[in-house]
Design a protein around this motif. Structure first.
Motif, PDB file in Angstrom:
ATOM      1  N   ASN A   1      62.040  -1.640  24.031  1.00 36.66           N
ATOM      2  CA  ASN A   1      62.438  -2.135  25.390  1.00 36.66           C
ATOM      3  C   ASN A   1      62.166  -0.653  26.045  1.00 36.66           C
ATOM      4  OD1 ASN A   1      62.553  -4.821  24.944  1.00 36.66           O
ATOM      5  ND2 ASN A   1      63.086  -3.840  23.239  1.00 36.66           N
ATOM      6  N   PRO A   2      61.925  -0.826  27.790  1.00 33.50           N
ATOM      7  CA  PRO A   2      62.406  -0.170  28.268  1.00 33.50           C
ATOM      8  C   PRO A   2      63.653  -0.104  29.280  1.00 33.50           C
ATOM      9  CG  PRO A   2      60.990  -1.255  29.602  1.00 33.50           C
ATOM     10  CD  PRO A   2      60.838  -1.907  28.067  1.00 33.50           C
ATOM     11  N   PRO A   3      64.841   0.712  29.918  1.00 34.27           N
ATOM     12  CA  PRO A   3      66.015   0.530  30.365  1.00 34.27           C
ATOM     13  C   PRO A   3      65.720  -0.385  31.675  1.00 34.27           C
ATOM     14  CG  PRO A   3      65.128   2.752  30.299  1.00 34.27           C
ATOM     15  CD  PRO A   3      64.060   2.251  29.328  1.00 34.27           C
ATOM     16  N   ARG A   4      66.969  -1.064  32.116  1.00 34.92           N
ATOM     17  CA  ARG A   4      66.430  -1.987  33.437  1.00 34.92           C
ATOM     18  C   ARG A   4      67.222  -1.866  34.434  1.00 34.92           C
ATOM     19  NH1 ARG A   4      61.929  -0.333  32.655  1.00 34.92           N
ATOM     20  NH2 ARG A   4      59.747  -2.144  32.435  1.00 34.92           N
ATOM     21  N   PHE A   5      67.357  -1.394  35.462  1.00 37.41           N
ATOM     22  CA  PHE A   5      68.557  -1.379  36.872  1.00 37.41           C
ATOM     23  C   PHE A   5      68.768  -3.453  36.908  1.00 37.41           C
ATOM     24  CE2 PHE A   5      68.080   2.482  36.851  1.00 37.41           C
ATOM     25  CZ  PHE A   5      69.231   3.491  36.817  1.00 37.41           C
ATOM     26  N   SER A   6      70.183  -3.710  36.914  1.00 41.91           N
ATOM     27  CA  SER A   6      70.040  -4.869  37.459  1.00 41.91           C
ATOM     28  C   SER A   6      69.714  -5.520  38.770  1.00 41.91           C
ATOM     29  CB  SER A   6      71.800  -5.013  37.120  1.00 41.91           C
ATOM     30  OG  SER A   6      72.578  -5.129  37.475  1.00 41.91           O
ATOM     31  N   ARG A   7      70.096  -3.990  39.295  1.00 42.31           N
ATOM     32  CA  ARG A   7      69.887  -4.294  40.872  1.00 42.31           C
ATOM     33  C   ARG A   7      68.911  -2.712  41.560  1.00 42.31           C
ATOM     34  NH1 ARG A   7      76.191  -3.886  43.287  1.00 42.31           N
ATOM     35  NH2 ARG A   7      75.060  -3.642  44.536  1.00 42.31           N
ATOM     36  N   LYS A   8      68.163  -2.678  42.503  1.00 39.85           N
ATOM     37  CA  LYS A   8      67.554  -1.767  42.960  1.00 39.85           C
ATOM     38  C   LYS A   8      68.834  -0.979  43.742  1.00 39.85           C
ATOM     39  CE  LYS A   8      64.067  -2.410  40.406  1.00 39.85           C
ATOM     40  NZ  LYS A   8      63.554  -1.553  39.432  1.00 39.85           N
ATOM     41  N   SER A   9      69.495  -1.648  44.080  1.00 36.70           N
ATOM     42  CA  SER A   9      69.850  -0.807  45.017  1.00 36.70           C
ATOM     43  C   SER A   9      71.366  -0.813  44.940  1.00 36.70           C
ATOM     44  CB  SER A   9      69.314   0.056  46.849  1.00 36.70           C
ATOM     45  OG  SER A   9      70.758  -1.907  47.178  1.00 36.70           O
ATOM     46  N   TYR A  10      72.249   0.206  44.949  1.00 34.78           N
ATOM     47  CA  TYR A  10      73.567   0.349  44.824  1.00 34.78           C
ATOM     48  C   TYR A  10      73.946   1.596  46.173  1.00 34.78           C
ATOM     49  CZ  TYR A  10      72.899  -0.928  40.306  1.00 34.78           C
ATOM     50  OH  TYR A  10      72.398  -1.198  39.261  1.00 34.78           O
TER      51      TYR A  10
ATOM     52  N   ASP B   1      79.317   7.778  25.150  1.00 29.88           N
ATOM     53  CA  ASP B   1      80.040   5.713  24.918  1.00 29.88           C
ATOM     54  C   ASP B   1      79.317   4.394  24.941  1.00 29.88           C
ATOM     55  OD1 ASP B   1      81.232   7.568  23.093  1.00 29.88           O
ATOM     56  OD2 ASP B   1      82.928   8.109  24.481  1.00 29.88           O
ATOM     57  N   THR B   2      78.919   5.194  26.917  1.00 27.65           N
ATOM     58  CA  THR B   2      78.633   3.744  27.969  1.00 27.65           C
ATOM     59  C   THR B   2      77.247   3.704  27.787  1.00 27.65           C
ATOM     60  OG1 THR B   2      79.815   4.448  29.437  1.00 27.65           O
ATOM     61  CG2 THR B   2      81.304   3.485  27.785  1.00 27.65           C
ATOM     62  N   GLN B   3      76.908   4.191  27.819  1.00 24.78           N
ATOM     63  CA  GLN B   3      75.389   4.596  28.010  1.00 24.78           C
ATOM     64  C   GLN B   3      74.905   4.604  29.489  1.00 24.78           C
ATOM     65  OE1 GLN B   3      72.962   5.938  26.457  1.00 24.78           O
ATOM     66  NE2 GLN B   3      74.508   5.760  25.054  1.00 24.78           N
ATOM     67  N   GLU B   4      76.484   5.099  30.457  1.00 27.95           N
ATOM     68  CA  GLU B   4      76.094   5.056  31.804  1.00 27.95           C
ATOM     69  C   GLU B   4      76.118   6.119  32.665  1.00 27.95           C
ATOM     70  OE1 GLU B   4      79.804   1.843  33.115  1.00 27.95           O
ATOM     71  OE2 GLU B   4      80.710   3.389  32.131  1.00 27.95           O
ATOM     72  N   GLY B   5      75.325   5.882  33.678  1.00 30.68           N
ATOM     73  CA  GLY B   5      75.277   7.169  34.739  1.00 30.68           C
ATOM     74  C   GLY B   5      76.364   7.621  35.274  1.00 30.68           C
ATOM     75  N   VAL B   6      77.113   8.724  35.349  1.00 30.08           N
ATOM     76  CA  VAL B   6      78.363   9.160  35.358  1.00 30.08           C
ATOM     77  C   VAL B   6      78.224  10.277  37.023  1.00 30.08           C
ATOM     78  CG1 VAL B   6      80.984   9.913  35.599  1.00 30.08           C
ATOM     79  CG2 VAL B   6      79.886   9.066  33.831  1.00 30.08           C
ATOM     80  N   ILE B   7      78.334   9.585  38.631  1.00 29.48           N
ATOM     81  CA  ILE B   7      77.695  10.283  39.431  1.00 29.48           C
ATOM     82  C   ILE B   7      78.909  10.950  39.866  1.00 29.48           C
ATOM     83  CG2 ILE B   7      77.310  10.582  41.411  1.00 29.48           C
ATOM     84  CD1 ILE B   7      75.913   7.947  41.112  1.00 29.48           C
ATOM     85  N   THR B   8      79.572  12.477  39.540  1.00 31.06           N
ATOM     86  CA  THR B   8      79.928  13.610  40.269  1.00 31.06           C
ATOM     87  C   THR B   8      79.724  14.358  41.077  1.00 31.06           C
ATOM     88  OG1 THR B   8      79.174  14.725  38.441  1.00 31.06           O
ATOM     89  CG2 THR B   8      80.661  13.474  37.711  1.00 31.06           C
TER      90      THR B   8
ATOM     91  N   VAL C   1      82.436  10.259  41.113  1.00 32.64           N
ATOM     92  CA  VAL C   1      81.975   9.512  42.867  1.00 32.64           C
ATOM     93  C   VAL C   1      82.261   7.949  41.853  1.00 32.64           C
ATOM     94  CG1 VAL C   1      80.280   9.363  44.770  1.00 32.64           C
ATOM     95  CG2 VAL C   1      81.298  11.284  43.269  1.00 32.64           C
ATOM     96  N   ALA C   2      81.251   7.628  41.679  1.00 30.62           N
ATOM     97  CA  ALA C   2      80.922   6.278  41.335  1.00 30.62           C
ATOM     98  C   ALA C   2      79.682   6.518  38.851  1.00 30.62           C
ATOM     99  CB  ALA C   2      79.923   5.572  42.228  1.00 30.62           C
ATOM    100  N   LYS C   3      79.696   4.998  38.941  1.00 31.47           N
ATOM    101  CA  LYS C   3      79.778   4.900  37.747  1.00 31.47           C
ATOM    102  C   LYS C   3      78.337   4.343  37.787  1.00 31.47           C
ATOM    103  CE  LYS C   3      82.811   6.261  34.668  1.00 31.47           C
ATOM    104  NZ  LYS C   3      84.133   6.037  33.870  1.00 31.47           N
ATOM    105  N   ILE C   4      76.810   3.919  37.442  1.00 29.63           N
ATOM    106  CA  ILE C   4      75.952   2.973  37.937  1.00 29.63           C
ATOM    107  C   ILE C   4      75.041   3.032  35.946  1.00 29.63           C
ATOM    108  CG2 ILE C   4      75.115   3.548  39.787  1.00 29.63           C
ATOM    109  CD1 ILE C   4      72.507   4.683  39.078  1.00 29.63           C
ATOM    110  N   LYS C   5      74.974   1.575  36.176  1.00 26.04           N
ATOM    111  CA  LYS C   5      74.641   1.229  34.200  1.00 26.04           C
ATOM    112  C   LYS C   5      73.042   0.880  34.612  1.00 26.04           C
ATOM    113  CE  LYS C   5      76.140   0.333  29.778  1.00 26.04           C
ATOM    114  NZ  LYS C   5      76.574  -0.550  28.847  1.00 26.04           N
ATOM    115  N   ALA C   6      71.950   1.010  33.731  1.00 25.85           N
ATOM    116  CA  ALA C   6      70.831   0.357  33.312  1.00 25.85           C
ATOM    117  C   ALA C   6      70.756  -0.245  31.791  1.00 25.85           C
ATOM    118  CB  ALA C   6      69.707   1.703  33.548  1.00 25.85           C
ATOM    119  N   LEU C   7      70.743  -1.351  32.004  1.00 25.17           N
ATOM    120  CA  LEU C   7      70.877  -2.186  30.485  1.00 25.17           C
ATOM    121  C   LEU C   7      69.766  -1.829  29.965  1.00 25.17           C
ATOM    122  CD1 LEU C   7      71.856  -5.359  31.844  1.00 25.17           C
ATOM    123  CD2 LEU C   7      73.220  -3.544  31.107  1.00 25.17           C
TER     124      LEU C   7
END
Length: 805
Positions: A270-279, A329-336, A293-299
């Protein structure tokens, strides 16, 4: 029909079959009982033509192997077989005896007929056969008529044990999406029945639950996948029921079951998928560098390592300003944040971020993209920021000779906000405690406020505060480093305090000392010192000085024949000049002591004092004197310590230990009205002497010889009319010398002698005072005689000093 009744009927049928087989065997045995079991060797077999009857040599014992059916449940003993000896002619003279395993407890024998019966129910799984011994005896004599023989009774098996799974229940795992026929696990059942007899232990496997996903091989018990493309994300666990049946799976066989829990392990399908296309996120411009700055996550529907992702910015105007990294740990994308933000320069950024699997299964390569992308917009929020210095660290230079008010430099700060508030400047006084500098509040011009000294502080590190006039809470800070440049304001001096010795045997031209200098200043080209004798000492006939041109100077003798008796000490003034502009100089005095030296030139005795001390006394005498002095010092210290602990003075007179007022006449104050308290204990130490201090620049005419107080009085300053005191003290000394009870060492003797009254009476004018005064001075009327005594002993000037102090 229940399982119990079914099992009973099966056992009965088998029992019937065995009985038939047993009956046929017994009949055969009975037929063979008349055949001898022990033929003689090479005995011929004769055949008669008429009746074709076989004739053999007679045997002594007839026996056979017997069988008994297990699990017999009848009421009567079970017939097993019959033993018979051909010695037995049926006359009743022979009896049969049975011994061995189970004899008399499980198996019985009819001693008359030899019939064997089983009296208990037997279980083949507990014991498969029994070994017994039989013997025929004469009934009358009980003697054996034949040797004892051994035979076996085998327990005949019936199907009374169902198959069992000793390792069950089972846990198994198989990857999802496995092809059909993939082996999952092998189950194994065991049957306690006899595998060599019939089909009671022949097991066949079948699956009762778990179709159509899994199957089992009937003979081996291997469980395999039966359905393709099983998806863990749809269902990750299955429960199978496996049956094992004996009798080869035929009707009437016994069976047992076990369970197998099969878990589908994950594969990266299964490939990763963003729940939204824009943030979109808001970021304050004051956010520090390296802040989140922010955190995003692909499922990702996968788990474990298959769900680990990587994030990266593939395009956008925020490249180089922001960075994205995965959180392990959370597999989130952390923007710094990588660089400082400025709302006035740029108010928003756009980033295109890709999320992809870190581990891709090779089986699924090329089946579709294993990544996803999303757009992130970062909106910068305006924040009221403090002033910012154009140069965070300013460096300035000033001479230490600069006058107060000299301008050193200027600092500048601006308001980064659009309001562009005016700036006021000040110095953080915590960094300039001595207030050496001032700053103009409006212009930022820094000037000196006090004279500077590089030798005390070469660099001043001060903090400048920039404050917004419109909002004083907004304060910016800048660092200013002020380096103080050196000027030649310190004269050179000797590097150390020299102790120079000159041997009496020294000749002319000998170097007796090499001196060097130090200077607190730090000239740019280094120190350069010049050494010479002062003009007054340049023409002396004893010593000269040579400048070595390496910042050192050597002192040399001009002559020989120095004698410490003639002059033990010489003082030589040395002039040291530095190379500064303007140059500074100083005169330093070098003390040269004349010594008696050994053959190696090491000083042994220096100065006149040592000469006189050692001239008339031997080593033993000097040692004794030093020991006495040390003992005296120890006693004095002990007395002082004891008195201090008792808080008492060294000399105590309880009757006169009073405090009185002393009138001082050495001031221009309020006259006799000025009085102050004075401790009279200090005036009672009249035996203490004042040390006479000699001038260092003048050689004493007579050396000071240690005085032994026990034998000689201290050198008091005597007046012409003090003979009465001198005679009194000499008499007391003589008495102490001849006193046998006196201690055998020198001691300090204290004598008190009142003497006669003074003819001058009191020197005070208190008696002429008016009696109208409210003060009473009668308590001072006895100080006239006391002053006279002091004047007689020390002189009038010394007595006046004692009273005035």
């Amino acid at each position: 029909m229940s399982r119990r009744s079914h099992r009973g009927w099966c056992g009965l049928m088998v029992f019937g079959m065995v009985v038939l087989v047993q009956w046929a065997g017994n009949c055969r045995a009975m037929t063979l009982n008349s055949i001898p079991l022990h033929p003689e060797p090479d005995a011929p077999i004769r055949v008669e033509d008429e009746d074709m009857v076989l004739h053999r040599h007679k045997r002594n014992w007839v026996w056979n192997q017997f069988f008994v059916l297990e699990e017999y449940t009848g009421d009567d003993p079970l017939y097993v077989g019959k033993l018979h000896s051909d010695v037995d002619k049926g006359e009743g003279r022979i009896k049969y005896v049975l011994n061995g395993e189970g004899a008399t407890t499980i198996f019985t024998i009819d001693e008359n007929t030899g019939d064997i019966h089983a009296t208990k129910r037997l279980d083949r799984e507990e014991q498969a056969y029994y070994t017994l011994r039989a013997q025929a005896r004469d009934r009358a004599t009980n003697l054996p008529v034949e040797p004892e023989s051994e035979f076996v009774i085998k327990v005949q098996d019936i199907n009374d044990n169902e198959p069992r799974f000793p390792d069950g229940p089972y846990q198994a795992q198989v990857p999802e999406m496995s092809p059909v026929g993939t082996s999952v696990v092998e189950v194994k059942a065991t049957d306690a029945d006899d595998p060599t007899y019939g089909n009671s232990a022949r097991v066949v496997y079948s699956i009762l639950e778990g179709q159509p996903y899994f199957s089992v091989e009937p003979k081996t018990g291997i469980v395999r996948t039966a359905l393709p493309n099983m998806d863990r994300e749809a269902r990750d666990q299955y429960l199978l029921v496996i049956q094992a049946k004996d009798m080869g799976g035929q009707m009437g066989g016994l069976s047992g079951t076990t369970t197998v829990t099969v878990t589908l392990s994950d594969v990266n399908d299964n490939p990763p998928r963003f729940s939204r296309k824009s943030y979109q996120f808001s970021v304050p411009e004051s956010l520090p560098v390296a802040s989140v700055v922010a955190k995003i996550k692909a499922l990702d529907a996968d788990v474990g390592p298959n769900a680990e992702m990587e994030y990266r910015i593939i395009e956008g105007d925020g490249l180089g300003v922001f960075r994205v990294e995965p959180d392990k740990d959370t597999q989130e994308g952390v923007i710094t944040l990588l660089k400082s933000l400025d709302f006035e320069t740029k108010s928003s950024y756009s980033l295109k971020i890709e999320a992809s699997n870190r581990h891709v299964d090779p089986r699924f390569r090329g089946q579709g993209p294993f990544s996803d992308m999303a757009t992130v917009r970062l909106v910068i929020e305006n924040v009221d920021e403090p002033p910012v210095f154009t140069t965070p660290v300013s460096r300035m230079v000033v001479s230490e000779a600069a006058k107060v008010g000299t301008i050193i430099g200027t600092v500048s700060a601006v308001d980064p906000d659009s309001t562009n508030s005016p700036i006021r400047y000040s110095i953080d006084r915590n960094t300039d405690l001595e207030r050496y500098f001032n700053i103009e509040a409006a212009s930022g011009v820094i000037s000196t406020a006090k004279p500077l000294d590089r030798e005390m502080n070469a660099v001043h590190n001060i903090t400048i505060l920039a404050i917004e006039s419109l909002d004083p809470s907004q304060v910016g800070k800048g660092i200013t480093l002020i380096t103080v440049m050196d000027v030649n304001d310190n004269a050179p001096v000797f590097a150390i305090e020299y102790e120079t010795f000159l041997c009496e045997s020294s000749g002319p031209g000998q170097v007796i000392e090499t001196v060097s200098a130090v200077d607190k200043d730090e000239p740019p080209s280094g120190h350069r010192f010049f050494f010479s004798l002062t003009a007054e000492a340049a023409g002396n006939h004893n010593f000269t000085l040579r400048d070595n041109k390496d910042n050192t100077g050597s002192i040399l003798t001009k002559r020989g024949g120095f004698h410490r008796r003639e002059q033990p000490l010489y003082r030589l003034p040395v002039l040291i000049v530095d190379s500064g502009s303007p140059s500074l100089s100083s005169t330093n005095t070098l003390s040269i002591r004349v010594c008696e030296c050994d053959s190696d030139g090491a000083p042994q005795a220096c100065g006149t004092e040592a000469f006189l001390l050692t001239a008339g006394l031997s080593t033993g005498a000097l040692t004794a004197i030093l020991a006495c002095i040390m003992t005296l010092l120890v006693l004095v210290l002990l007395i002082v310590t004891v008195r201090r602990r008792k808080k008492e003075p060294l000399i105590v007179d309880d009757e006169r230990d009073v405090r009185e007022n002393i009138v001082r006449y050495d001031d221009e104050g309020g006259g006799e009205e000025d009085t102050e308290a004075f401790d009279m204990a200090a005036l009672r130490h009249l035996n203490a002497t004042r040390e006479s201090k000699t001038r260092r620049d003048v050689t004493p005419d007579m050396p000071a010889v240690p005085t032994l107080y026990h034998t000689r009085p201290p050198p008091y300053k005597m007046a012409p009319d003090n003979g009465v005191f001198r005679d009194f003290i000499w008499e007391r000394l003589k008495e102490a010398d001849v006193d046998p009870s006196a201690p055998p060492y020198d001691s300090l003797q204290t004598y008190a002698f009142e003497g006669s009254g003074s003819a001058a009476q009191s020197l005070s004018s208190l008696e002429s005072l008016s009696t109208d005064s409210e003060h009473n001075y009668d308590f001072l009327s006895d100080w006239g005689p006391r002053f006279k005594k002091l004047a007689d002993l020390y002189g009038h000037a010394e007595a006046s000093n004692i009273f005035s102090s």
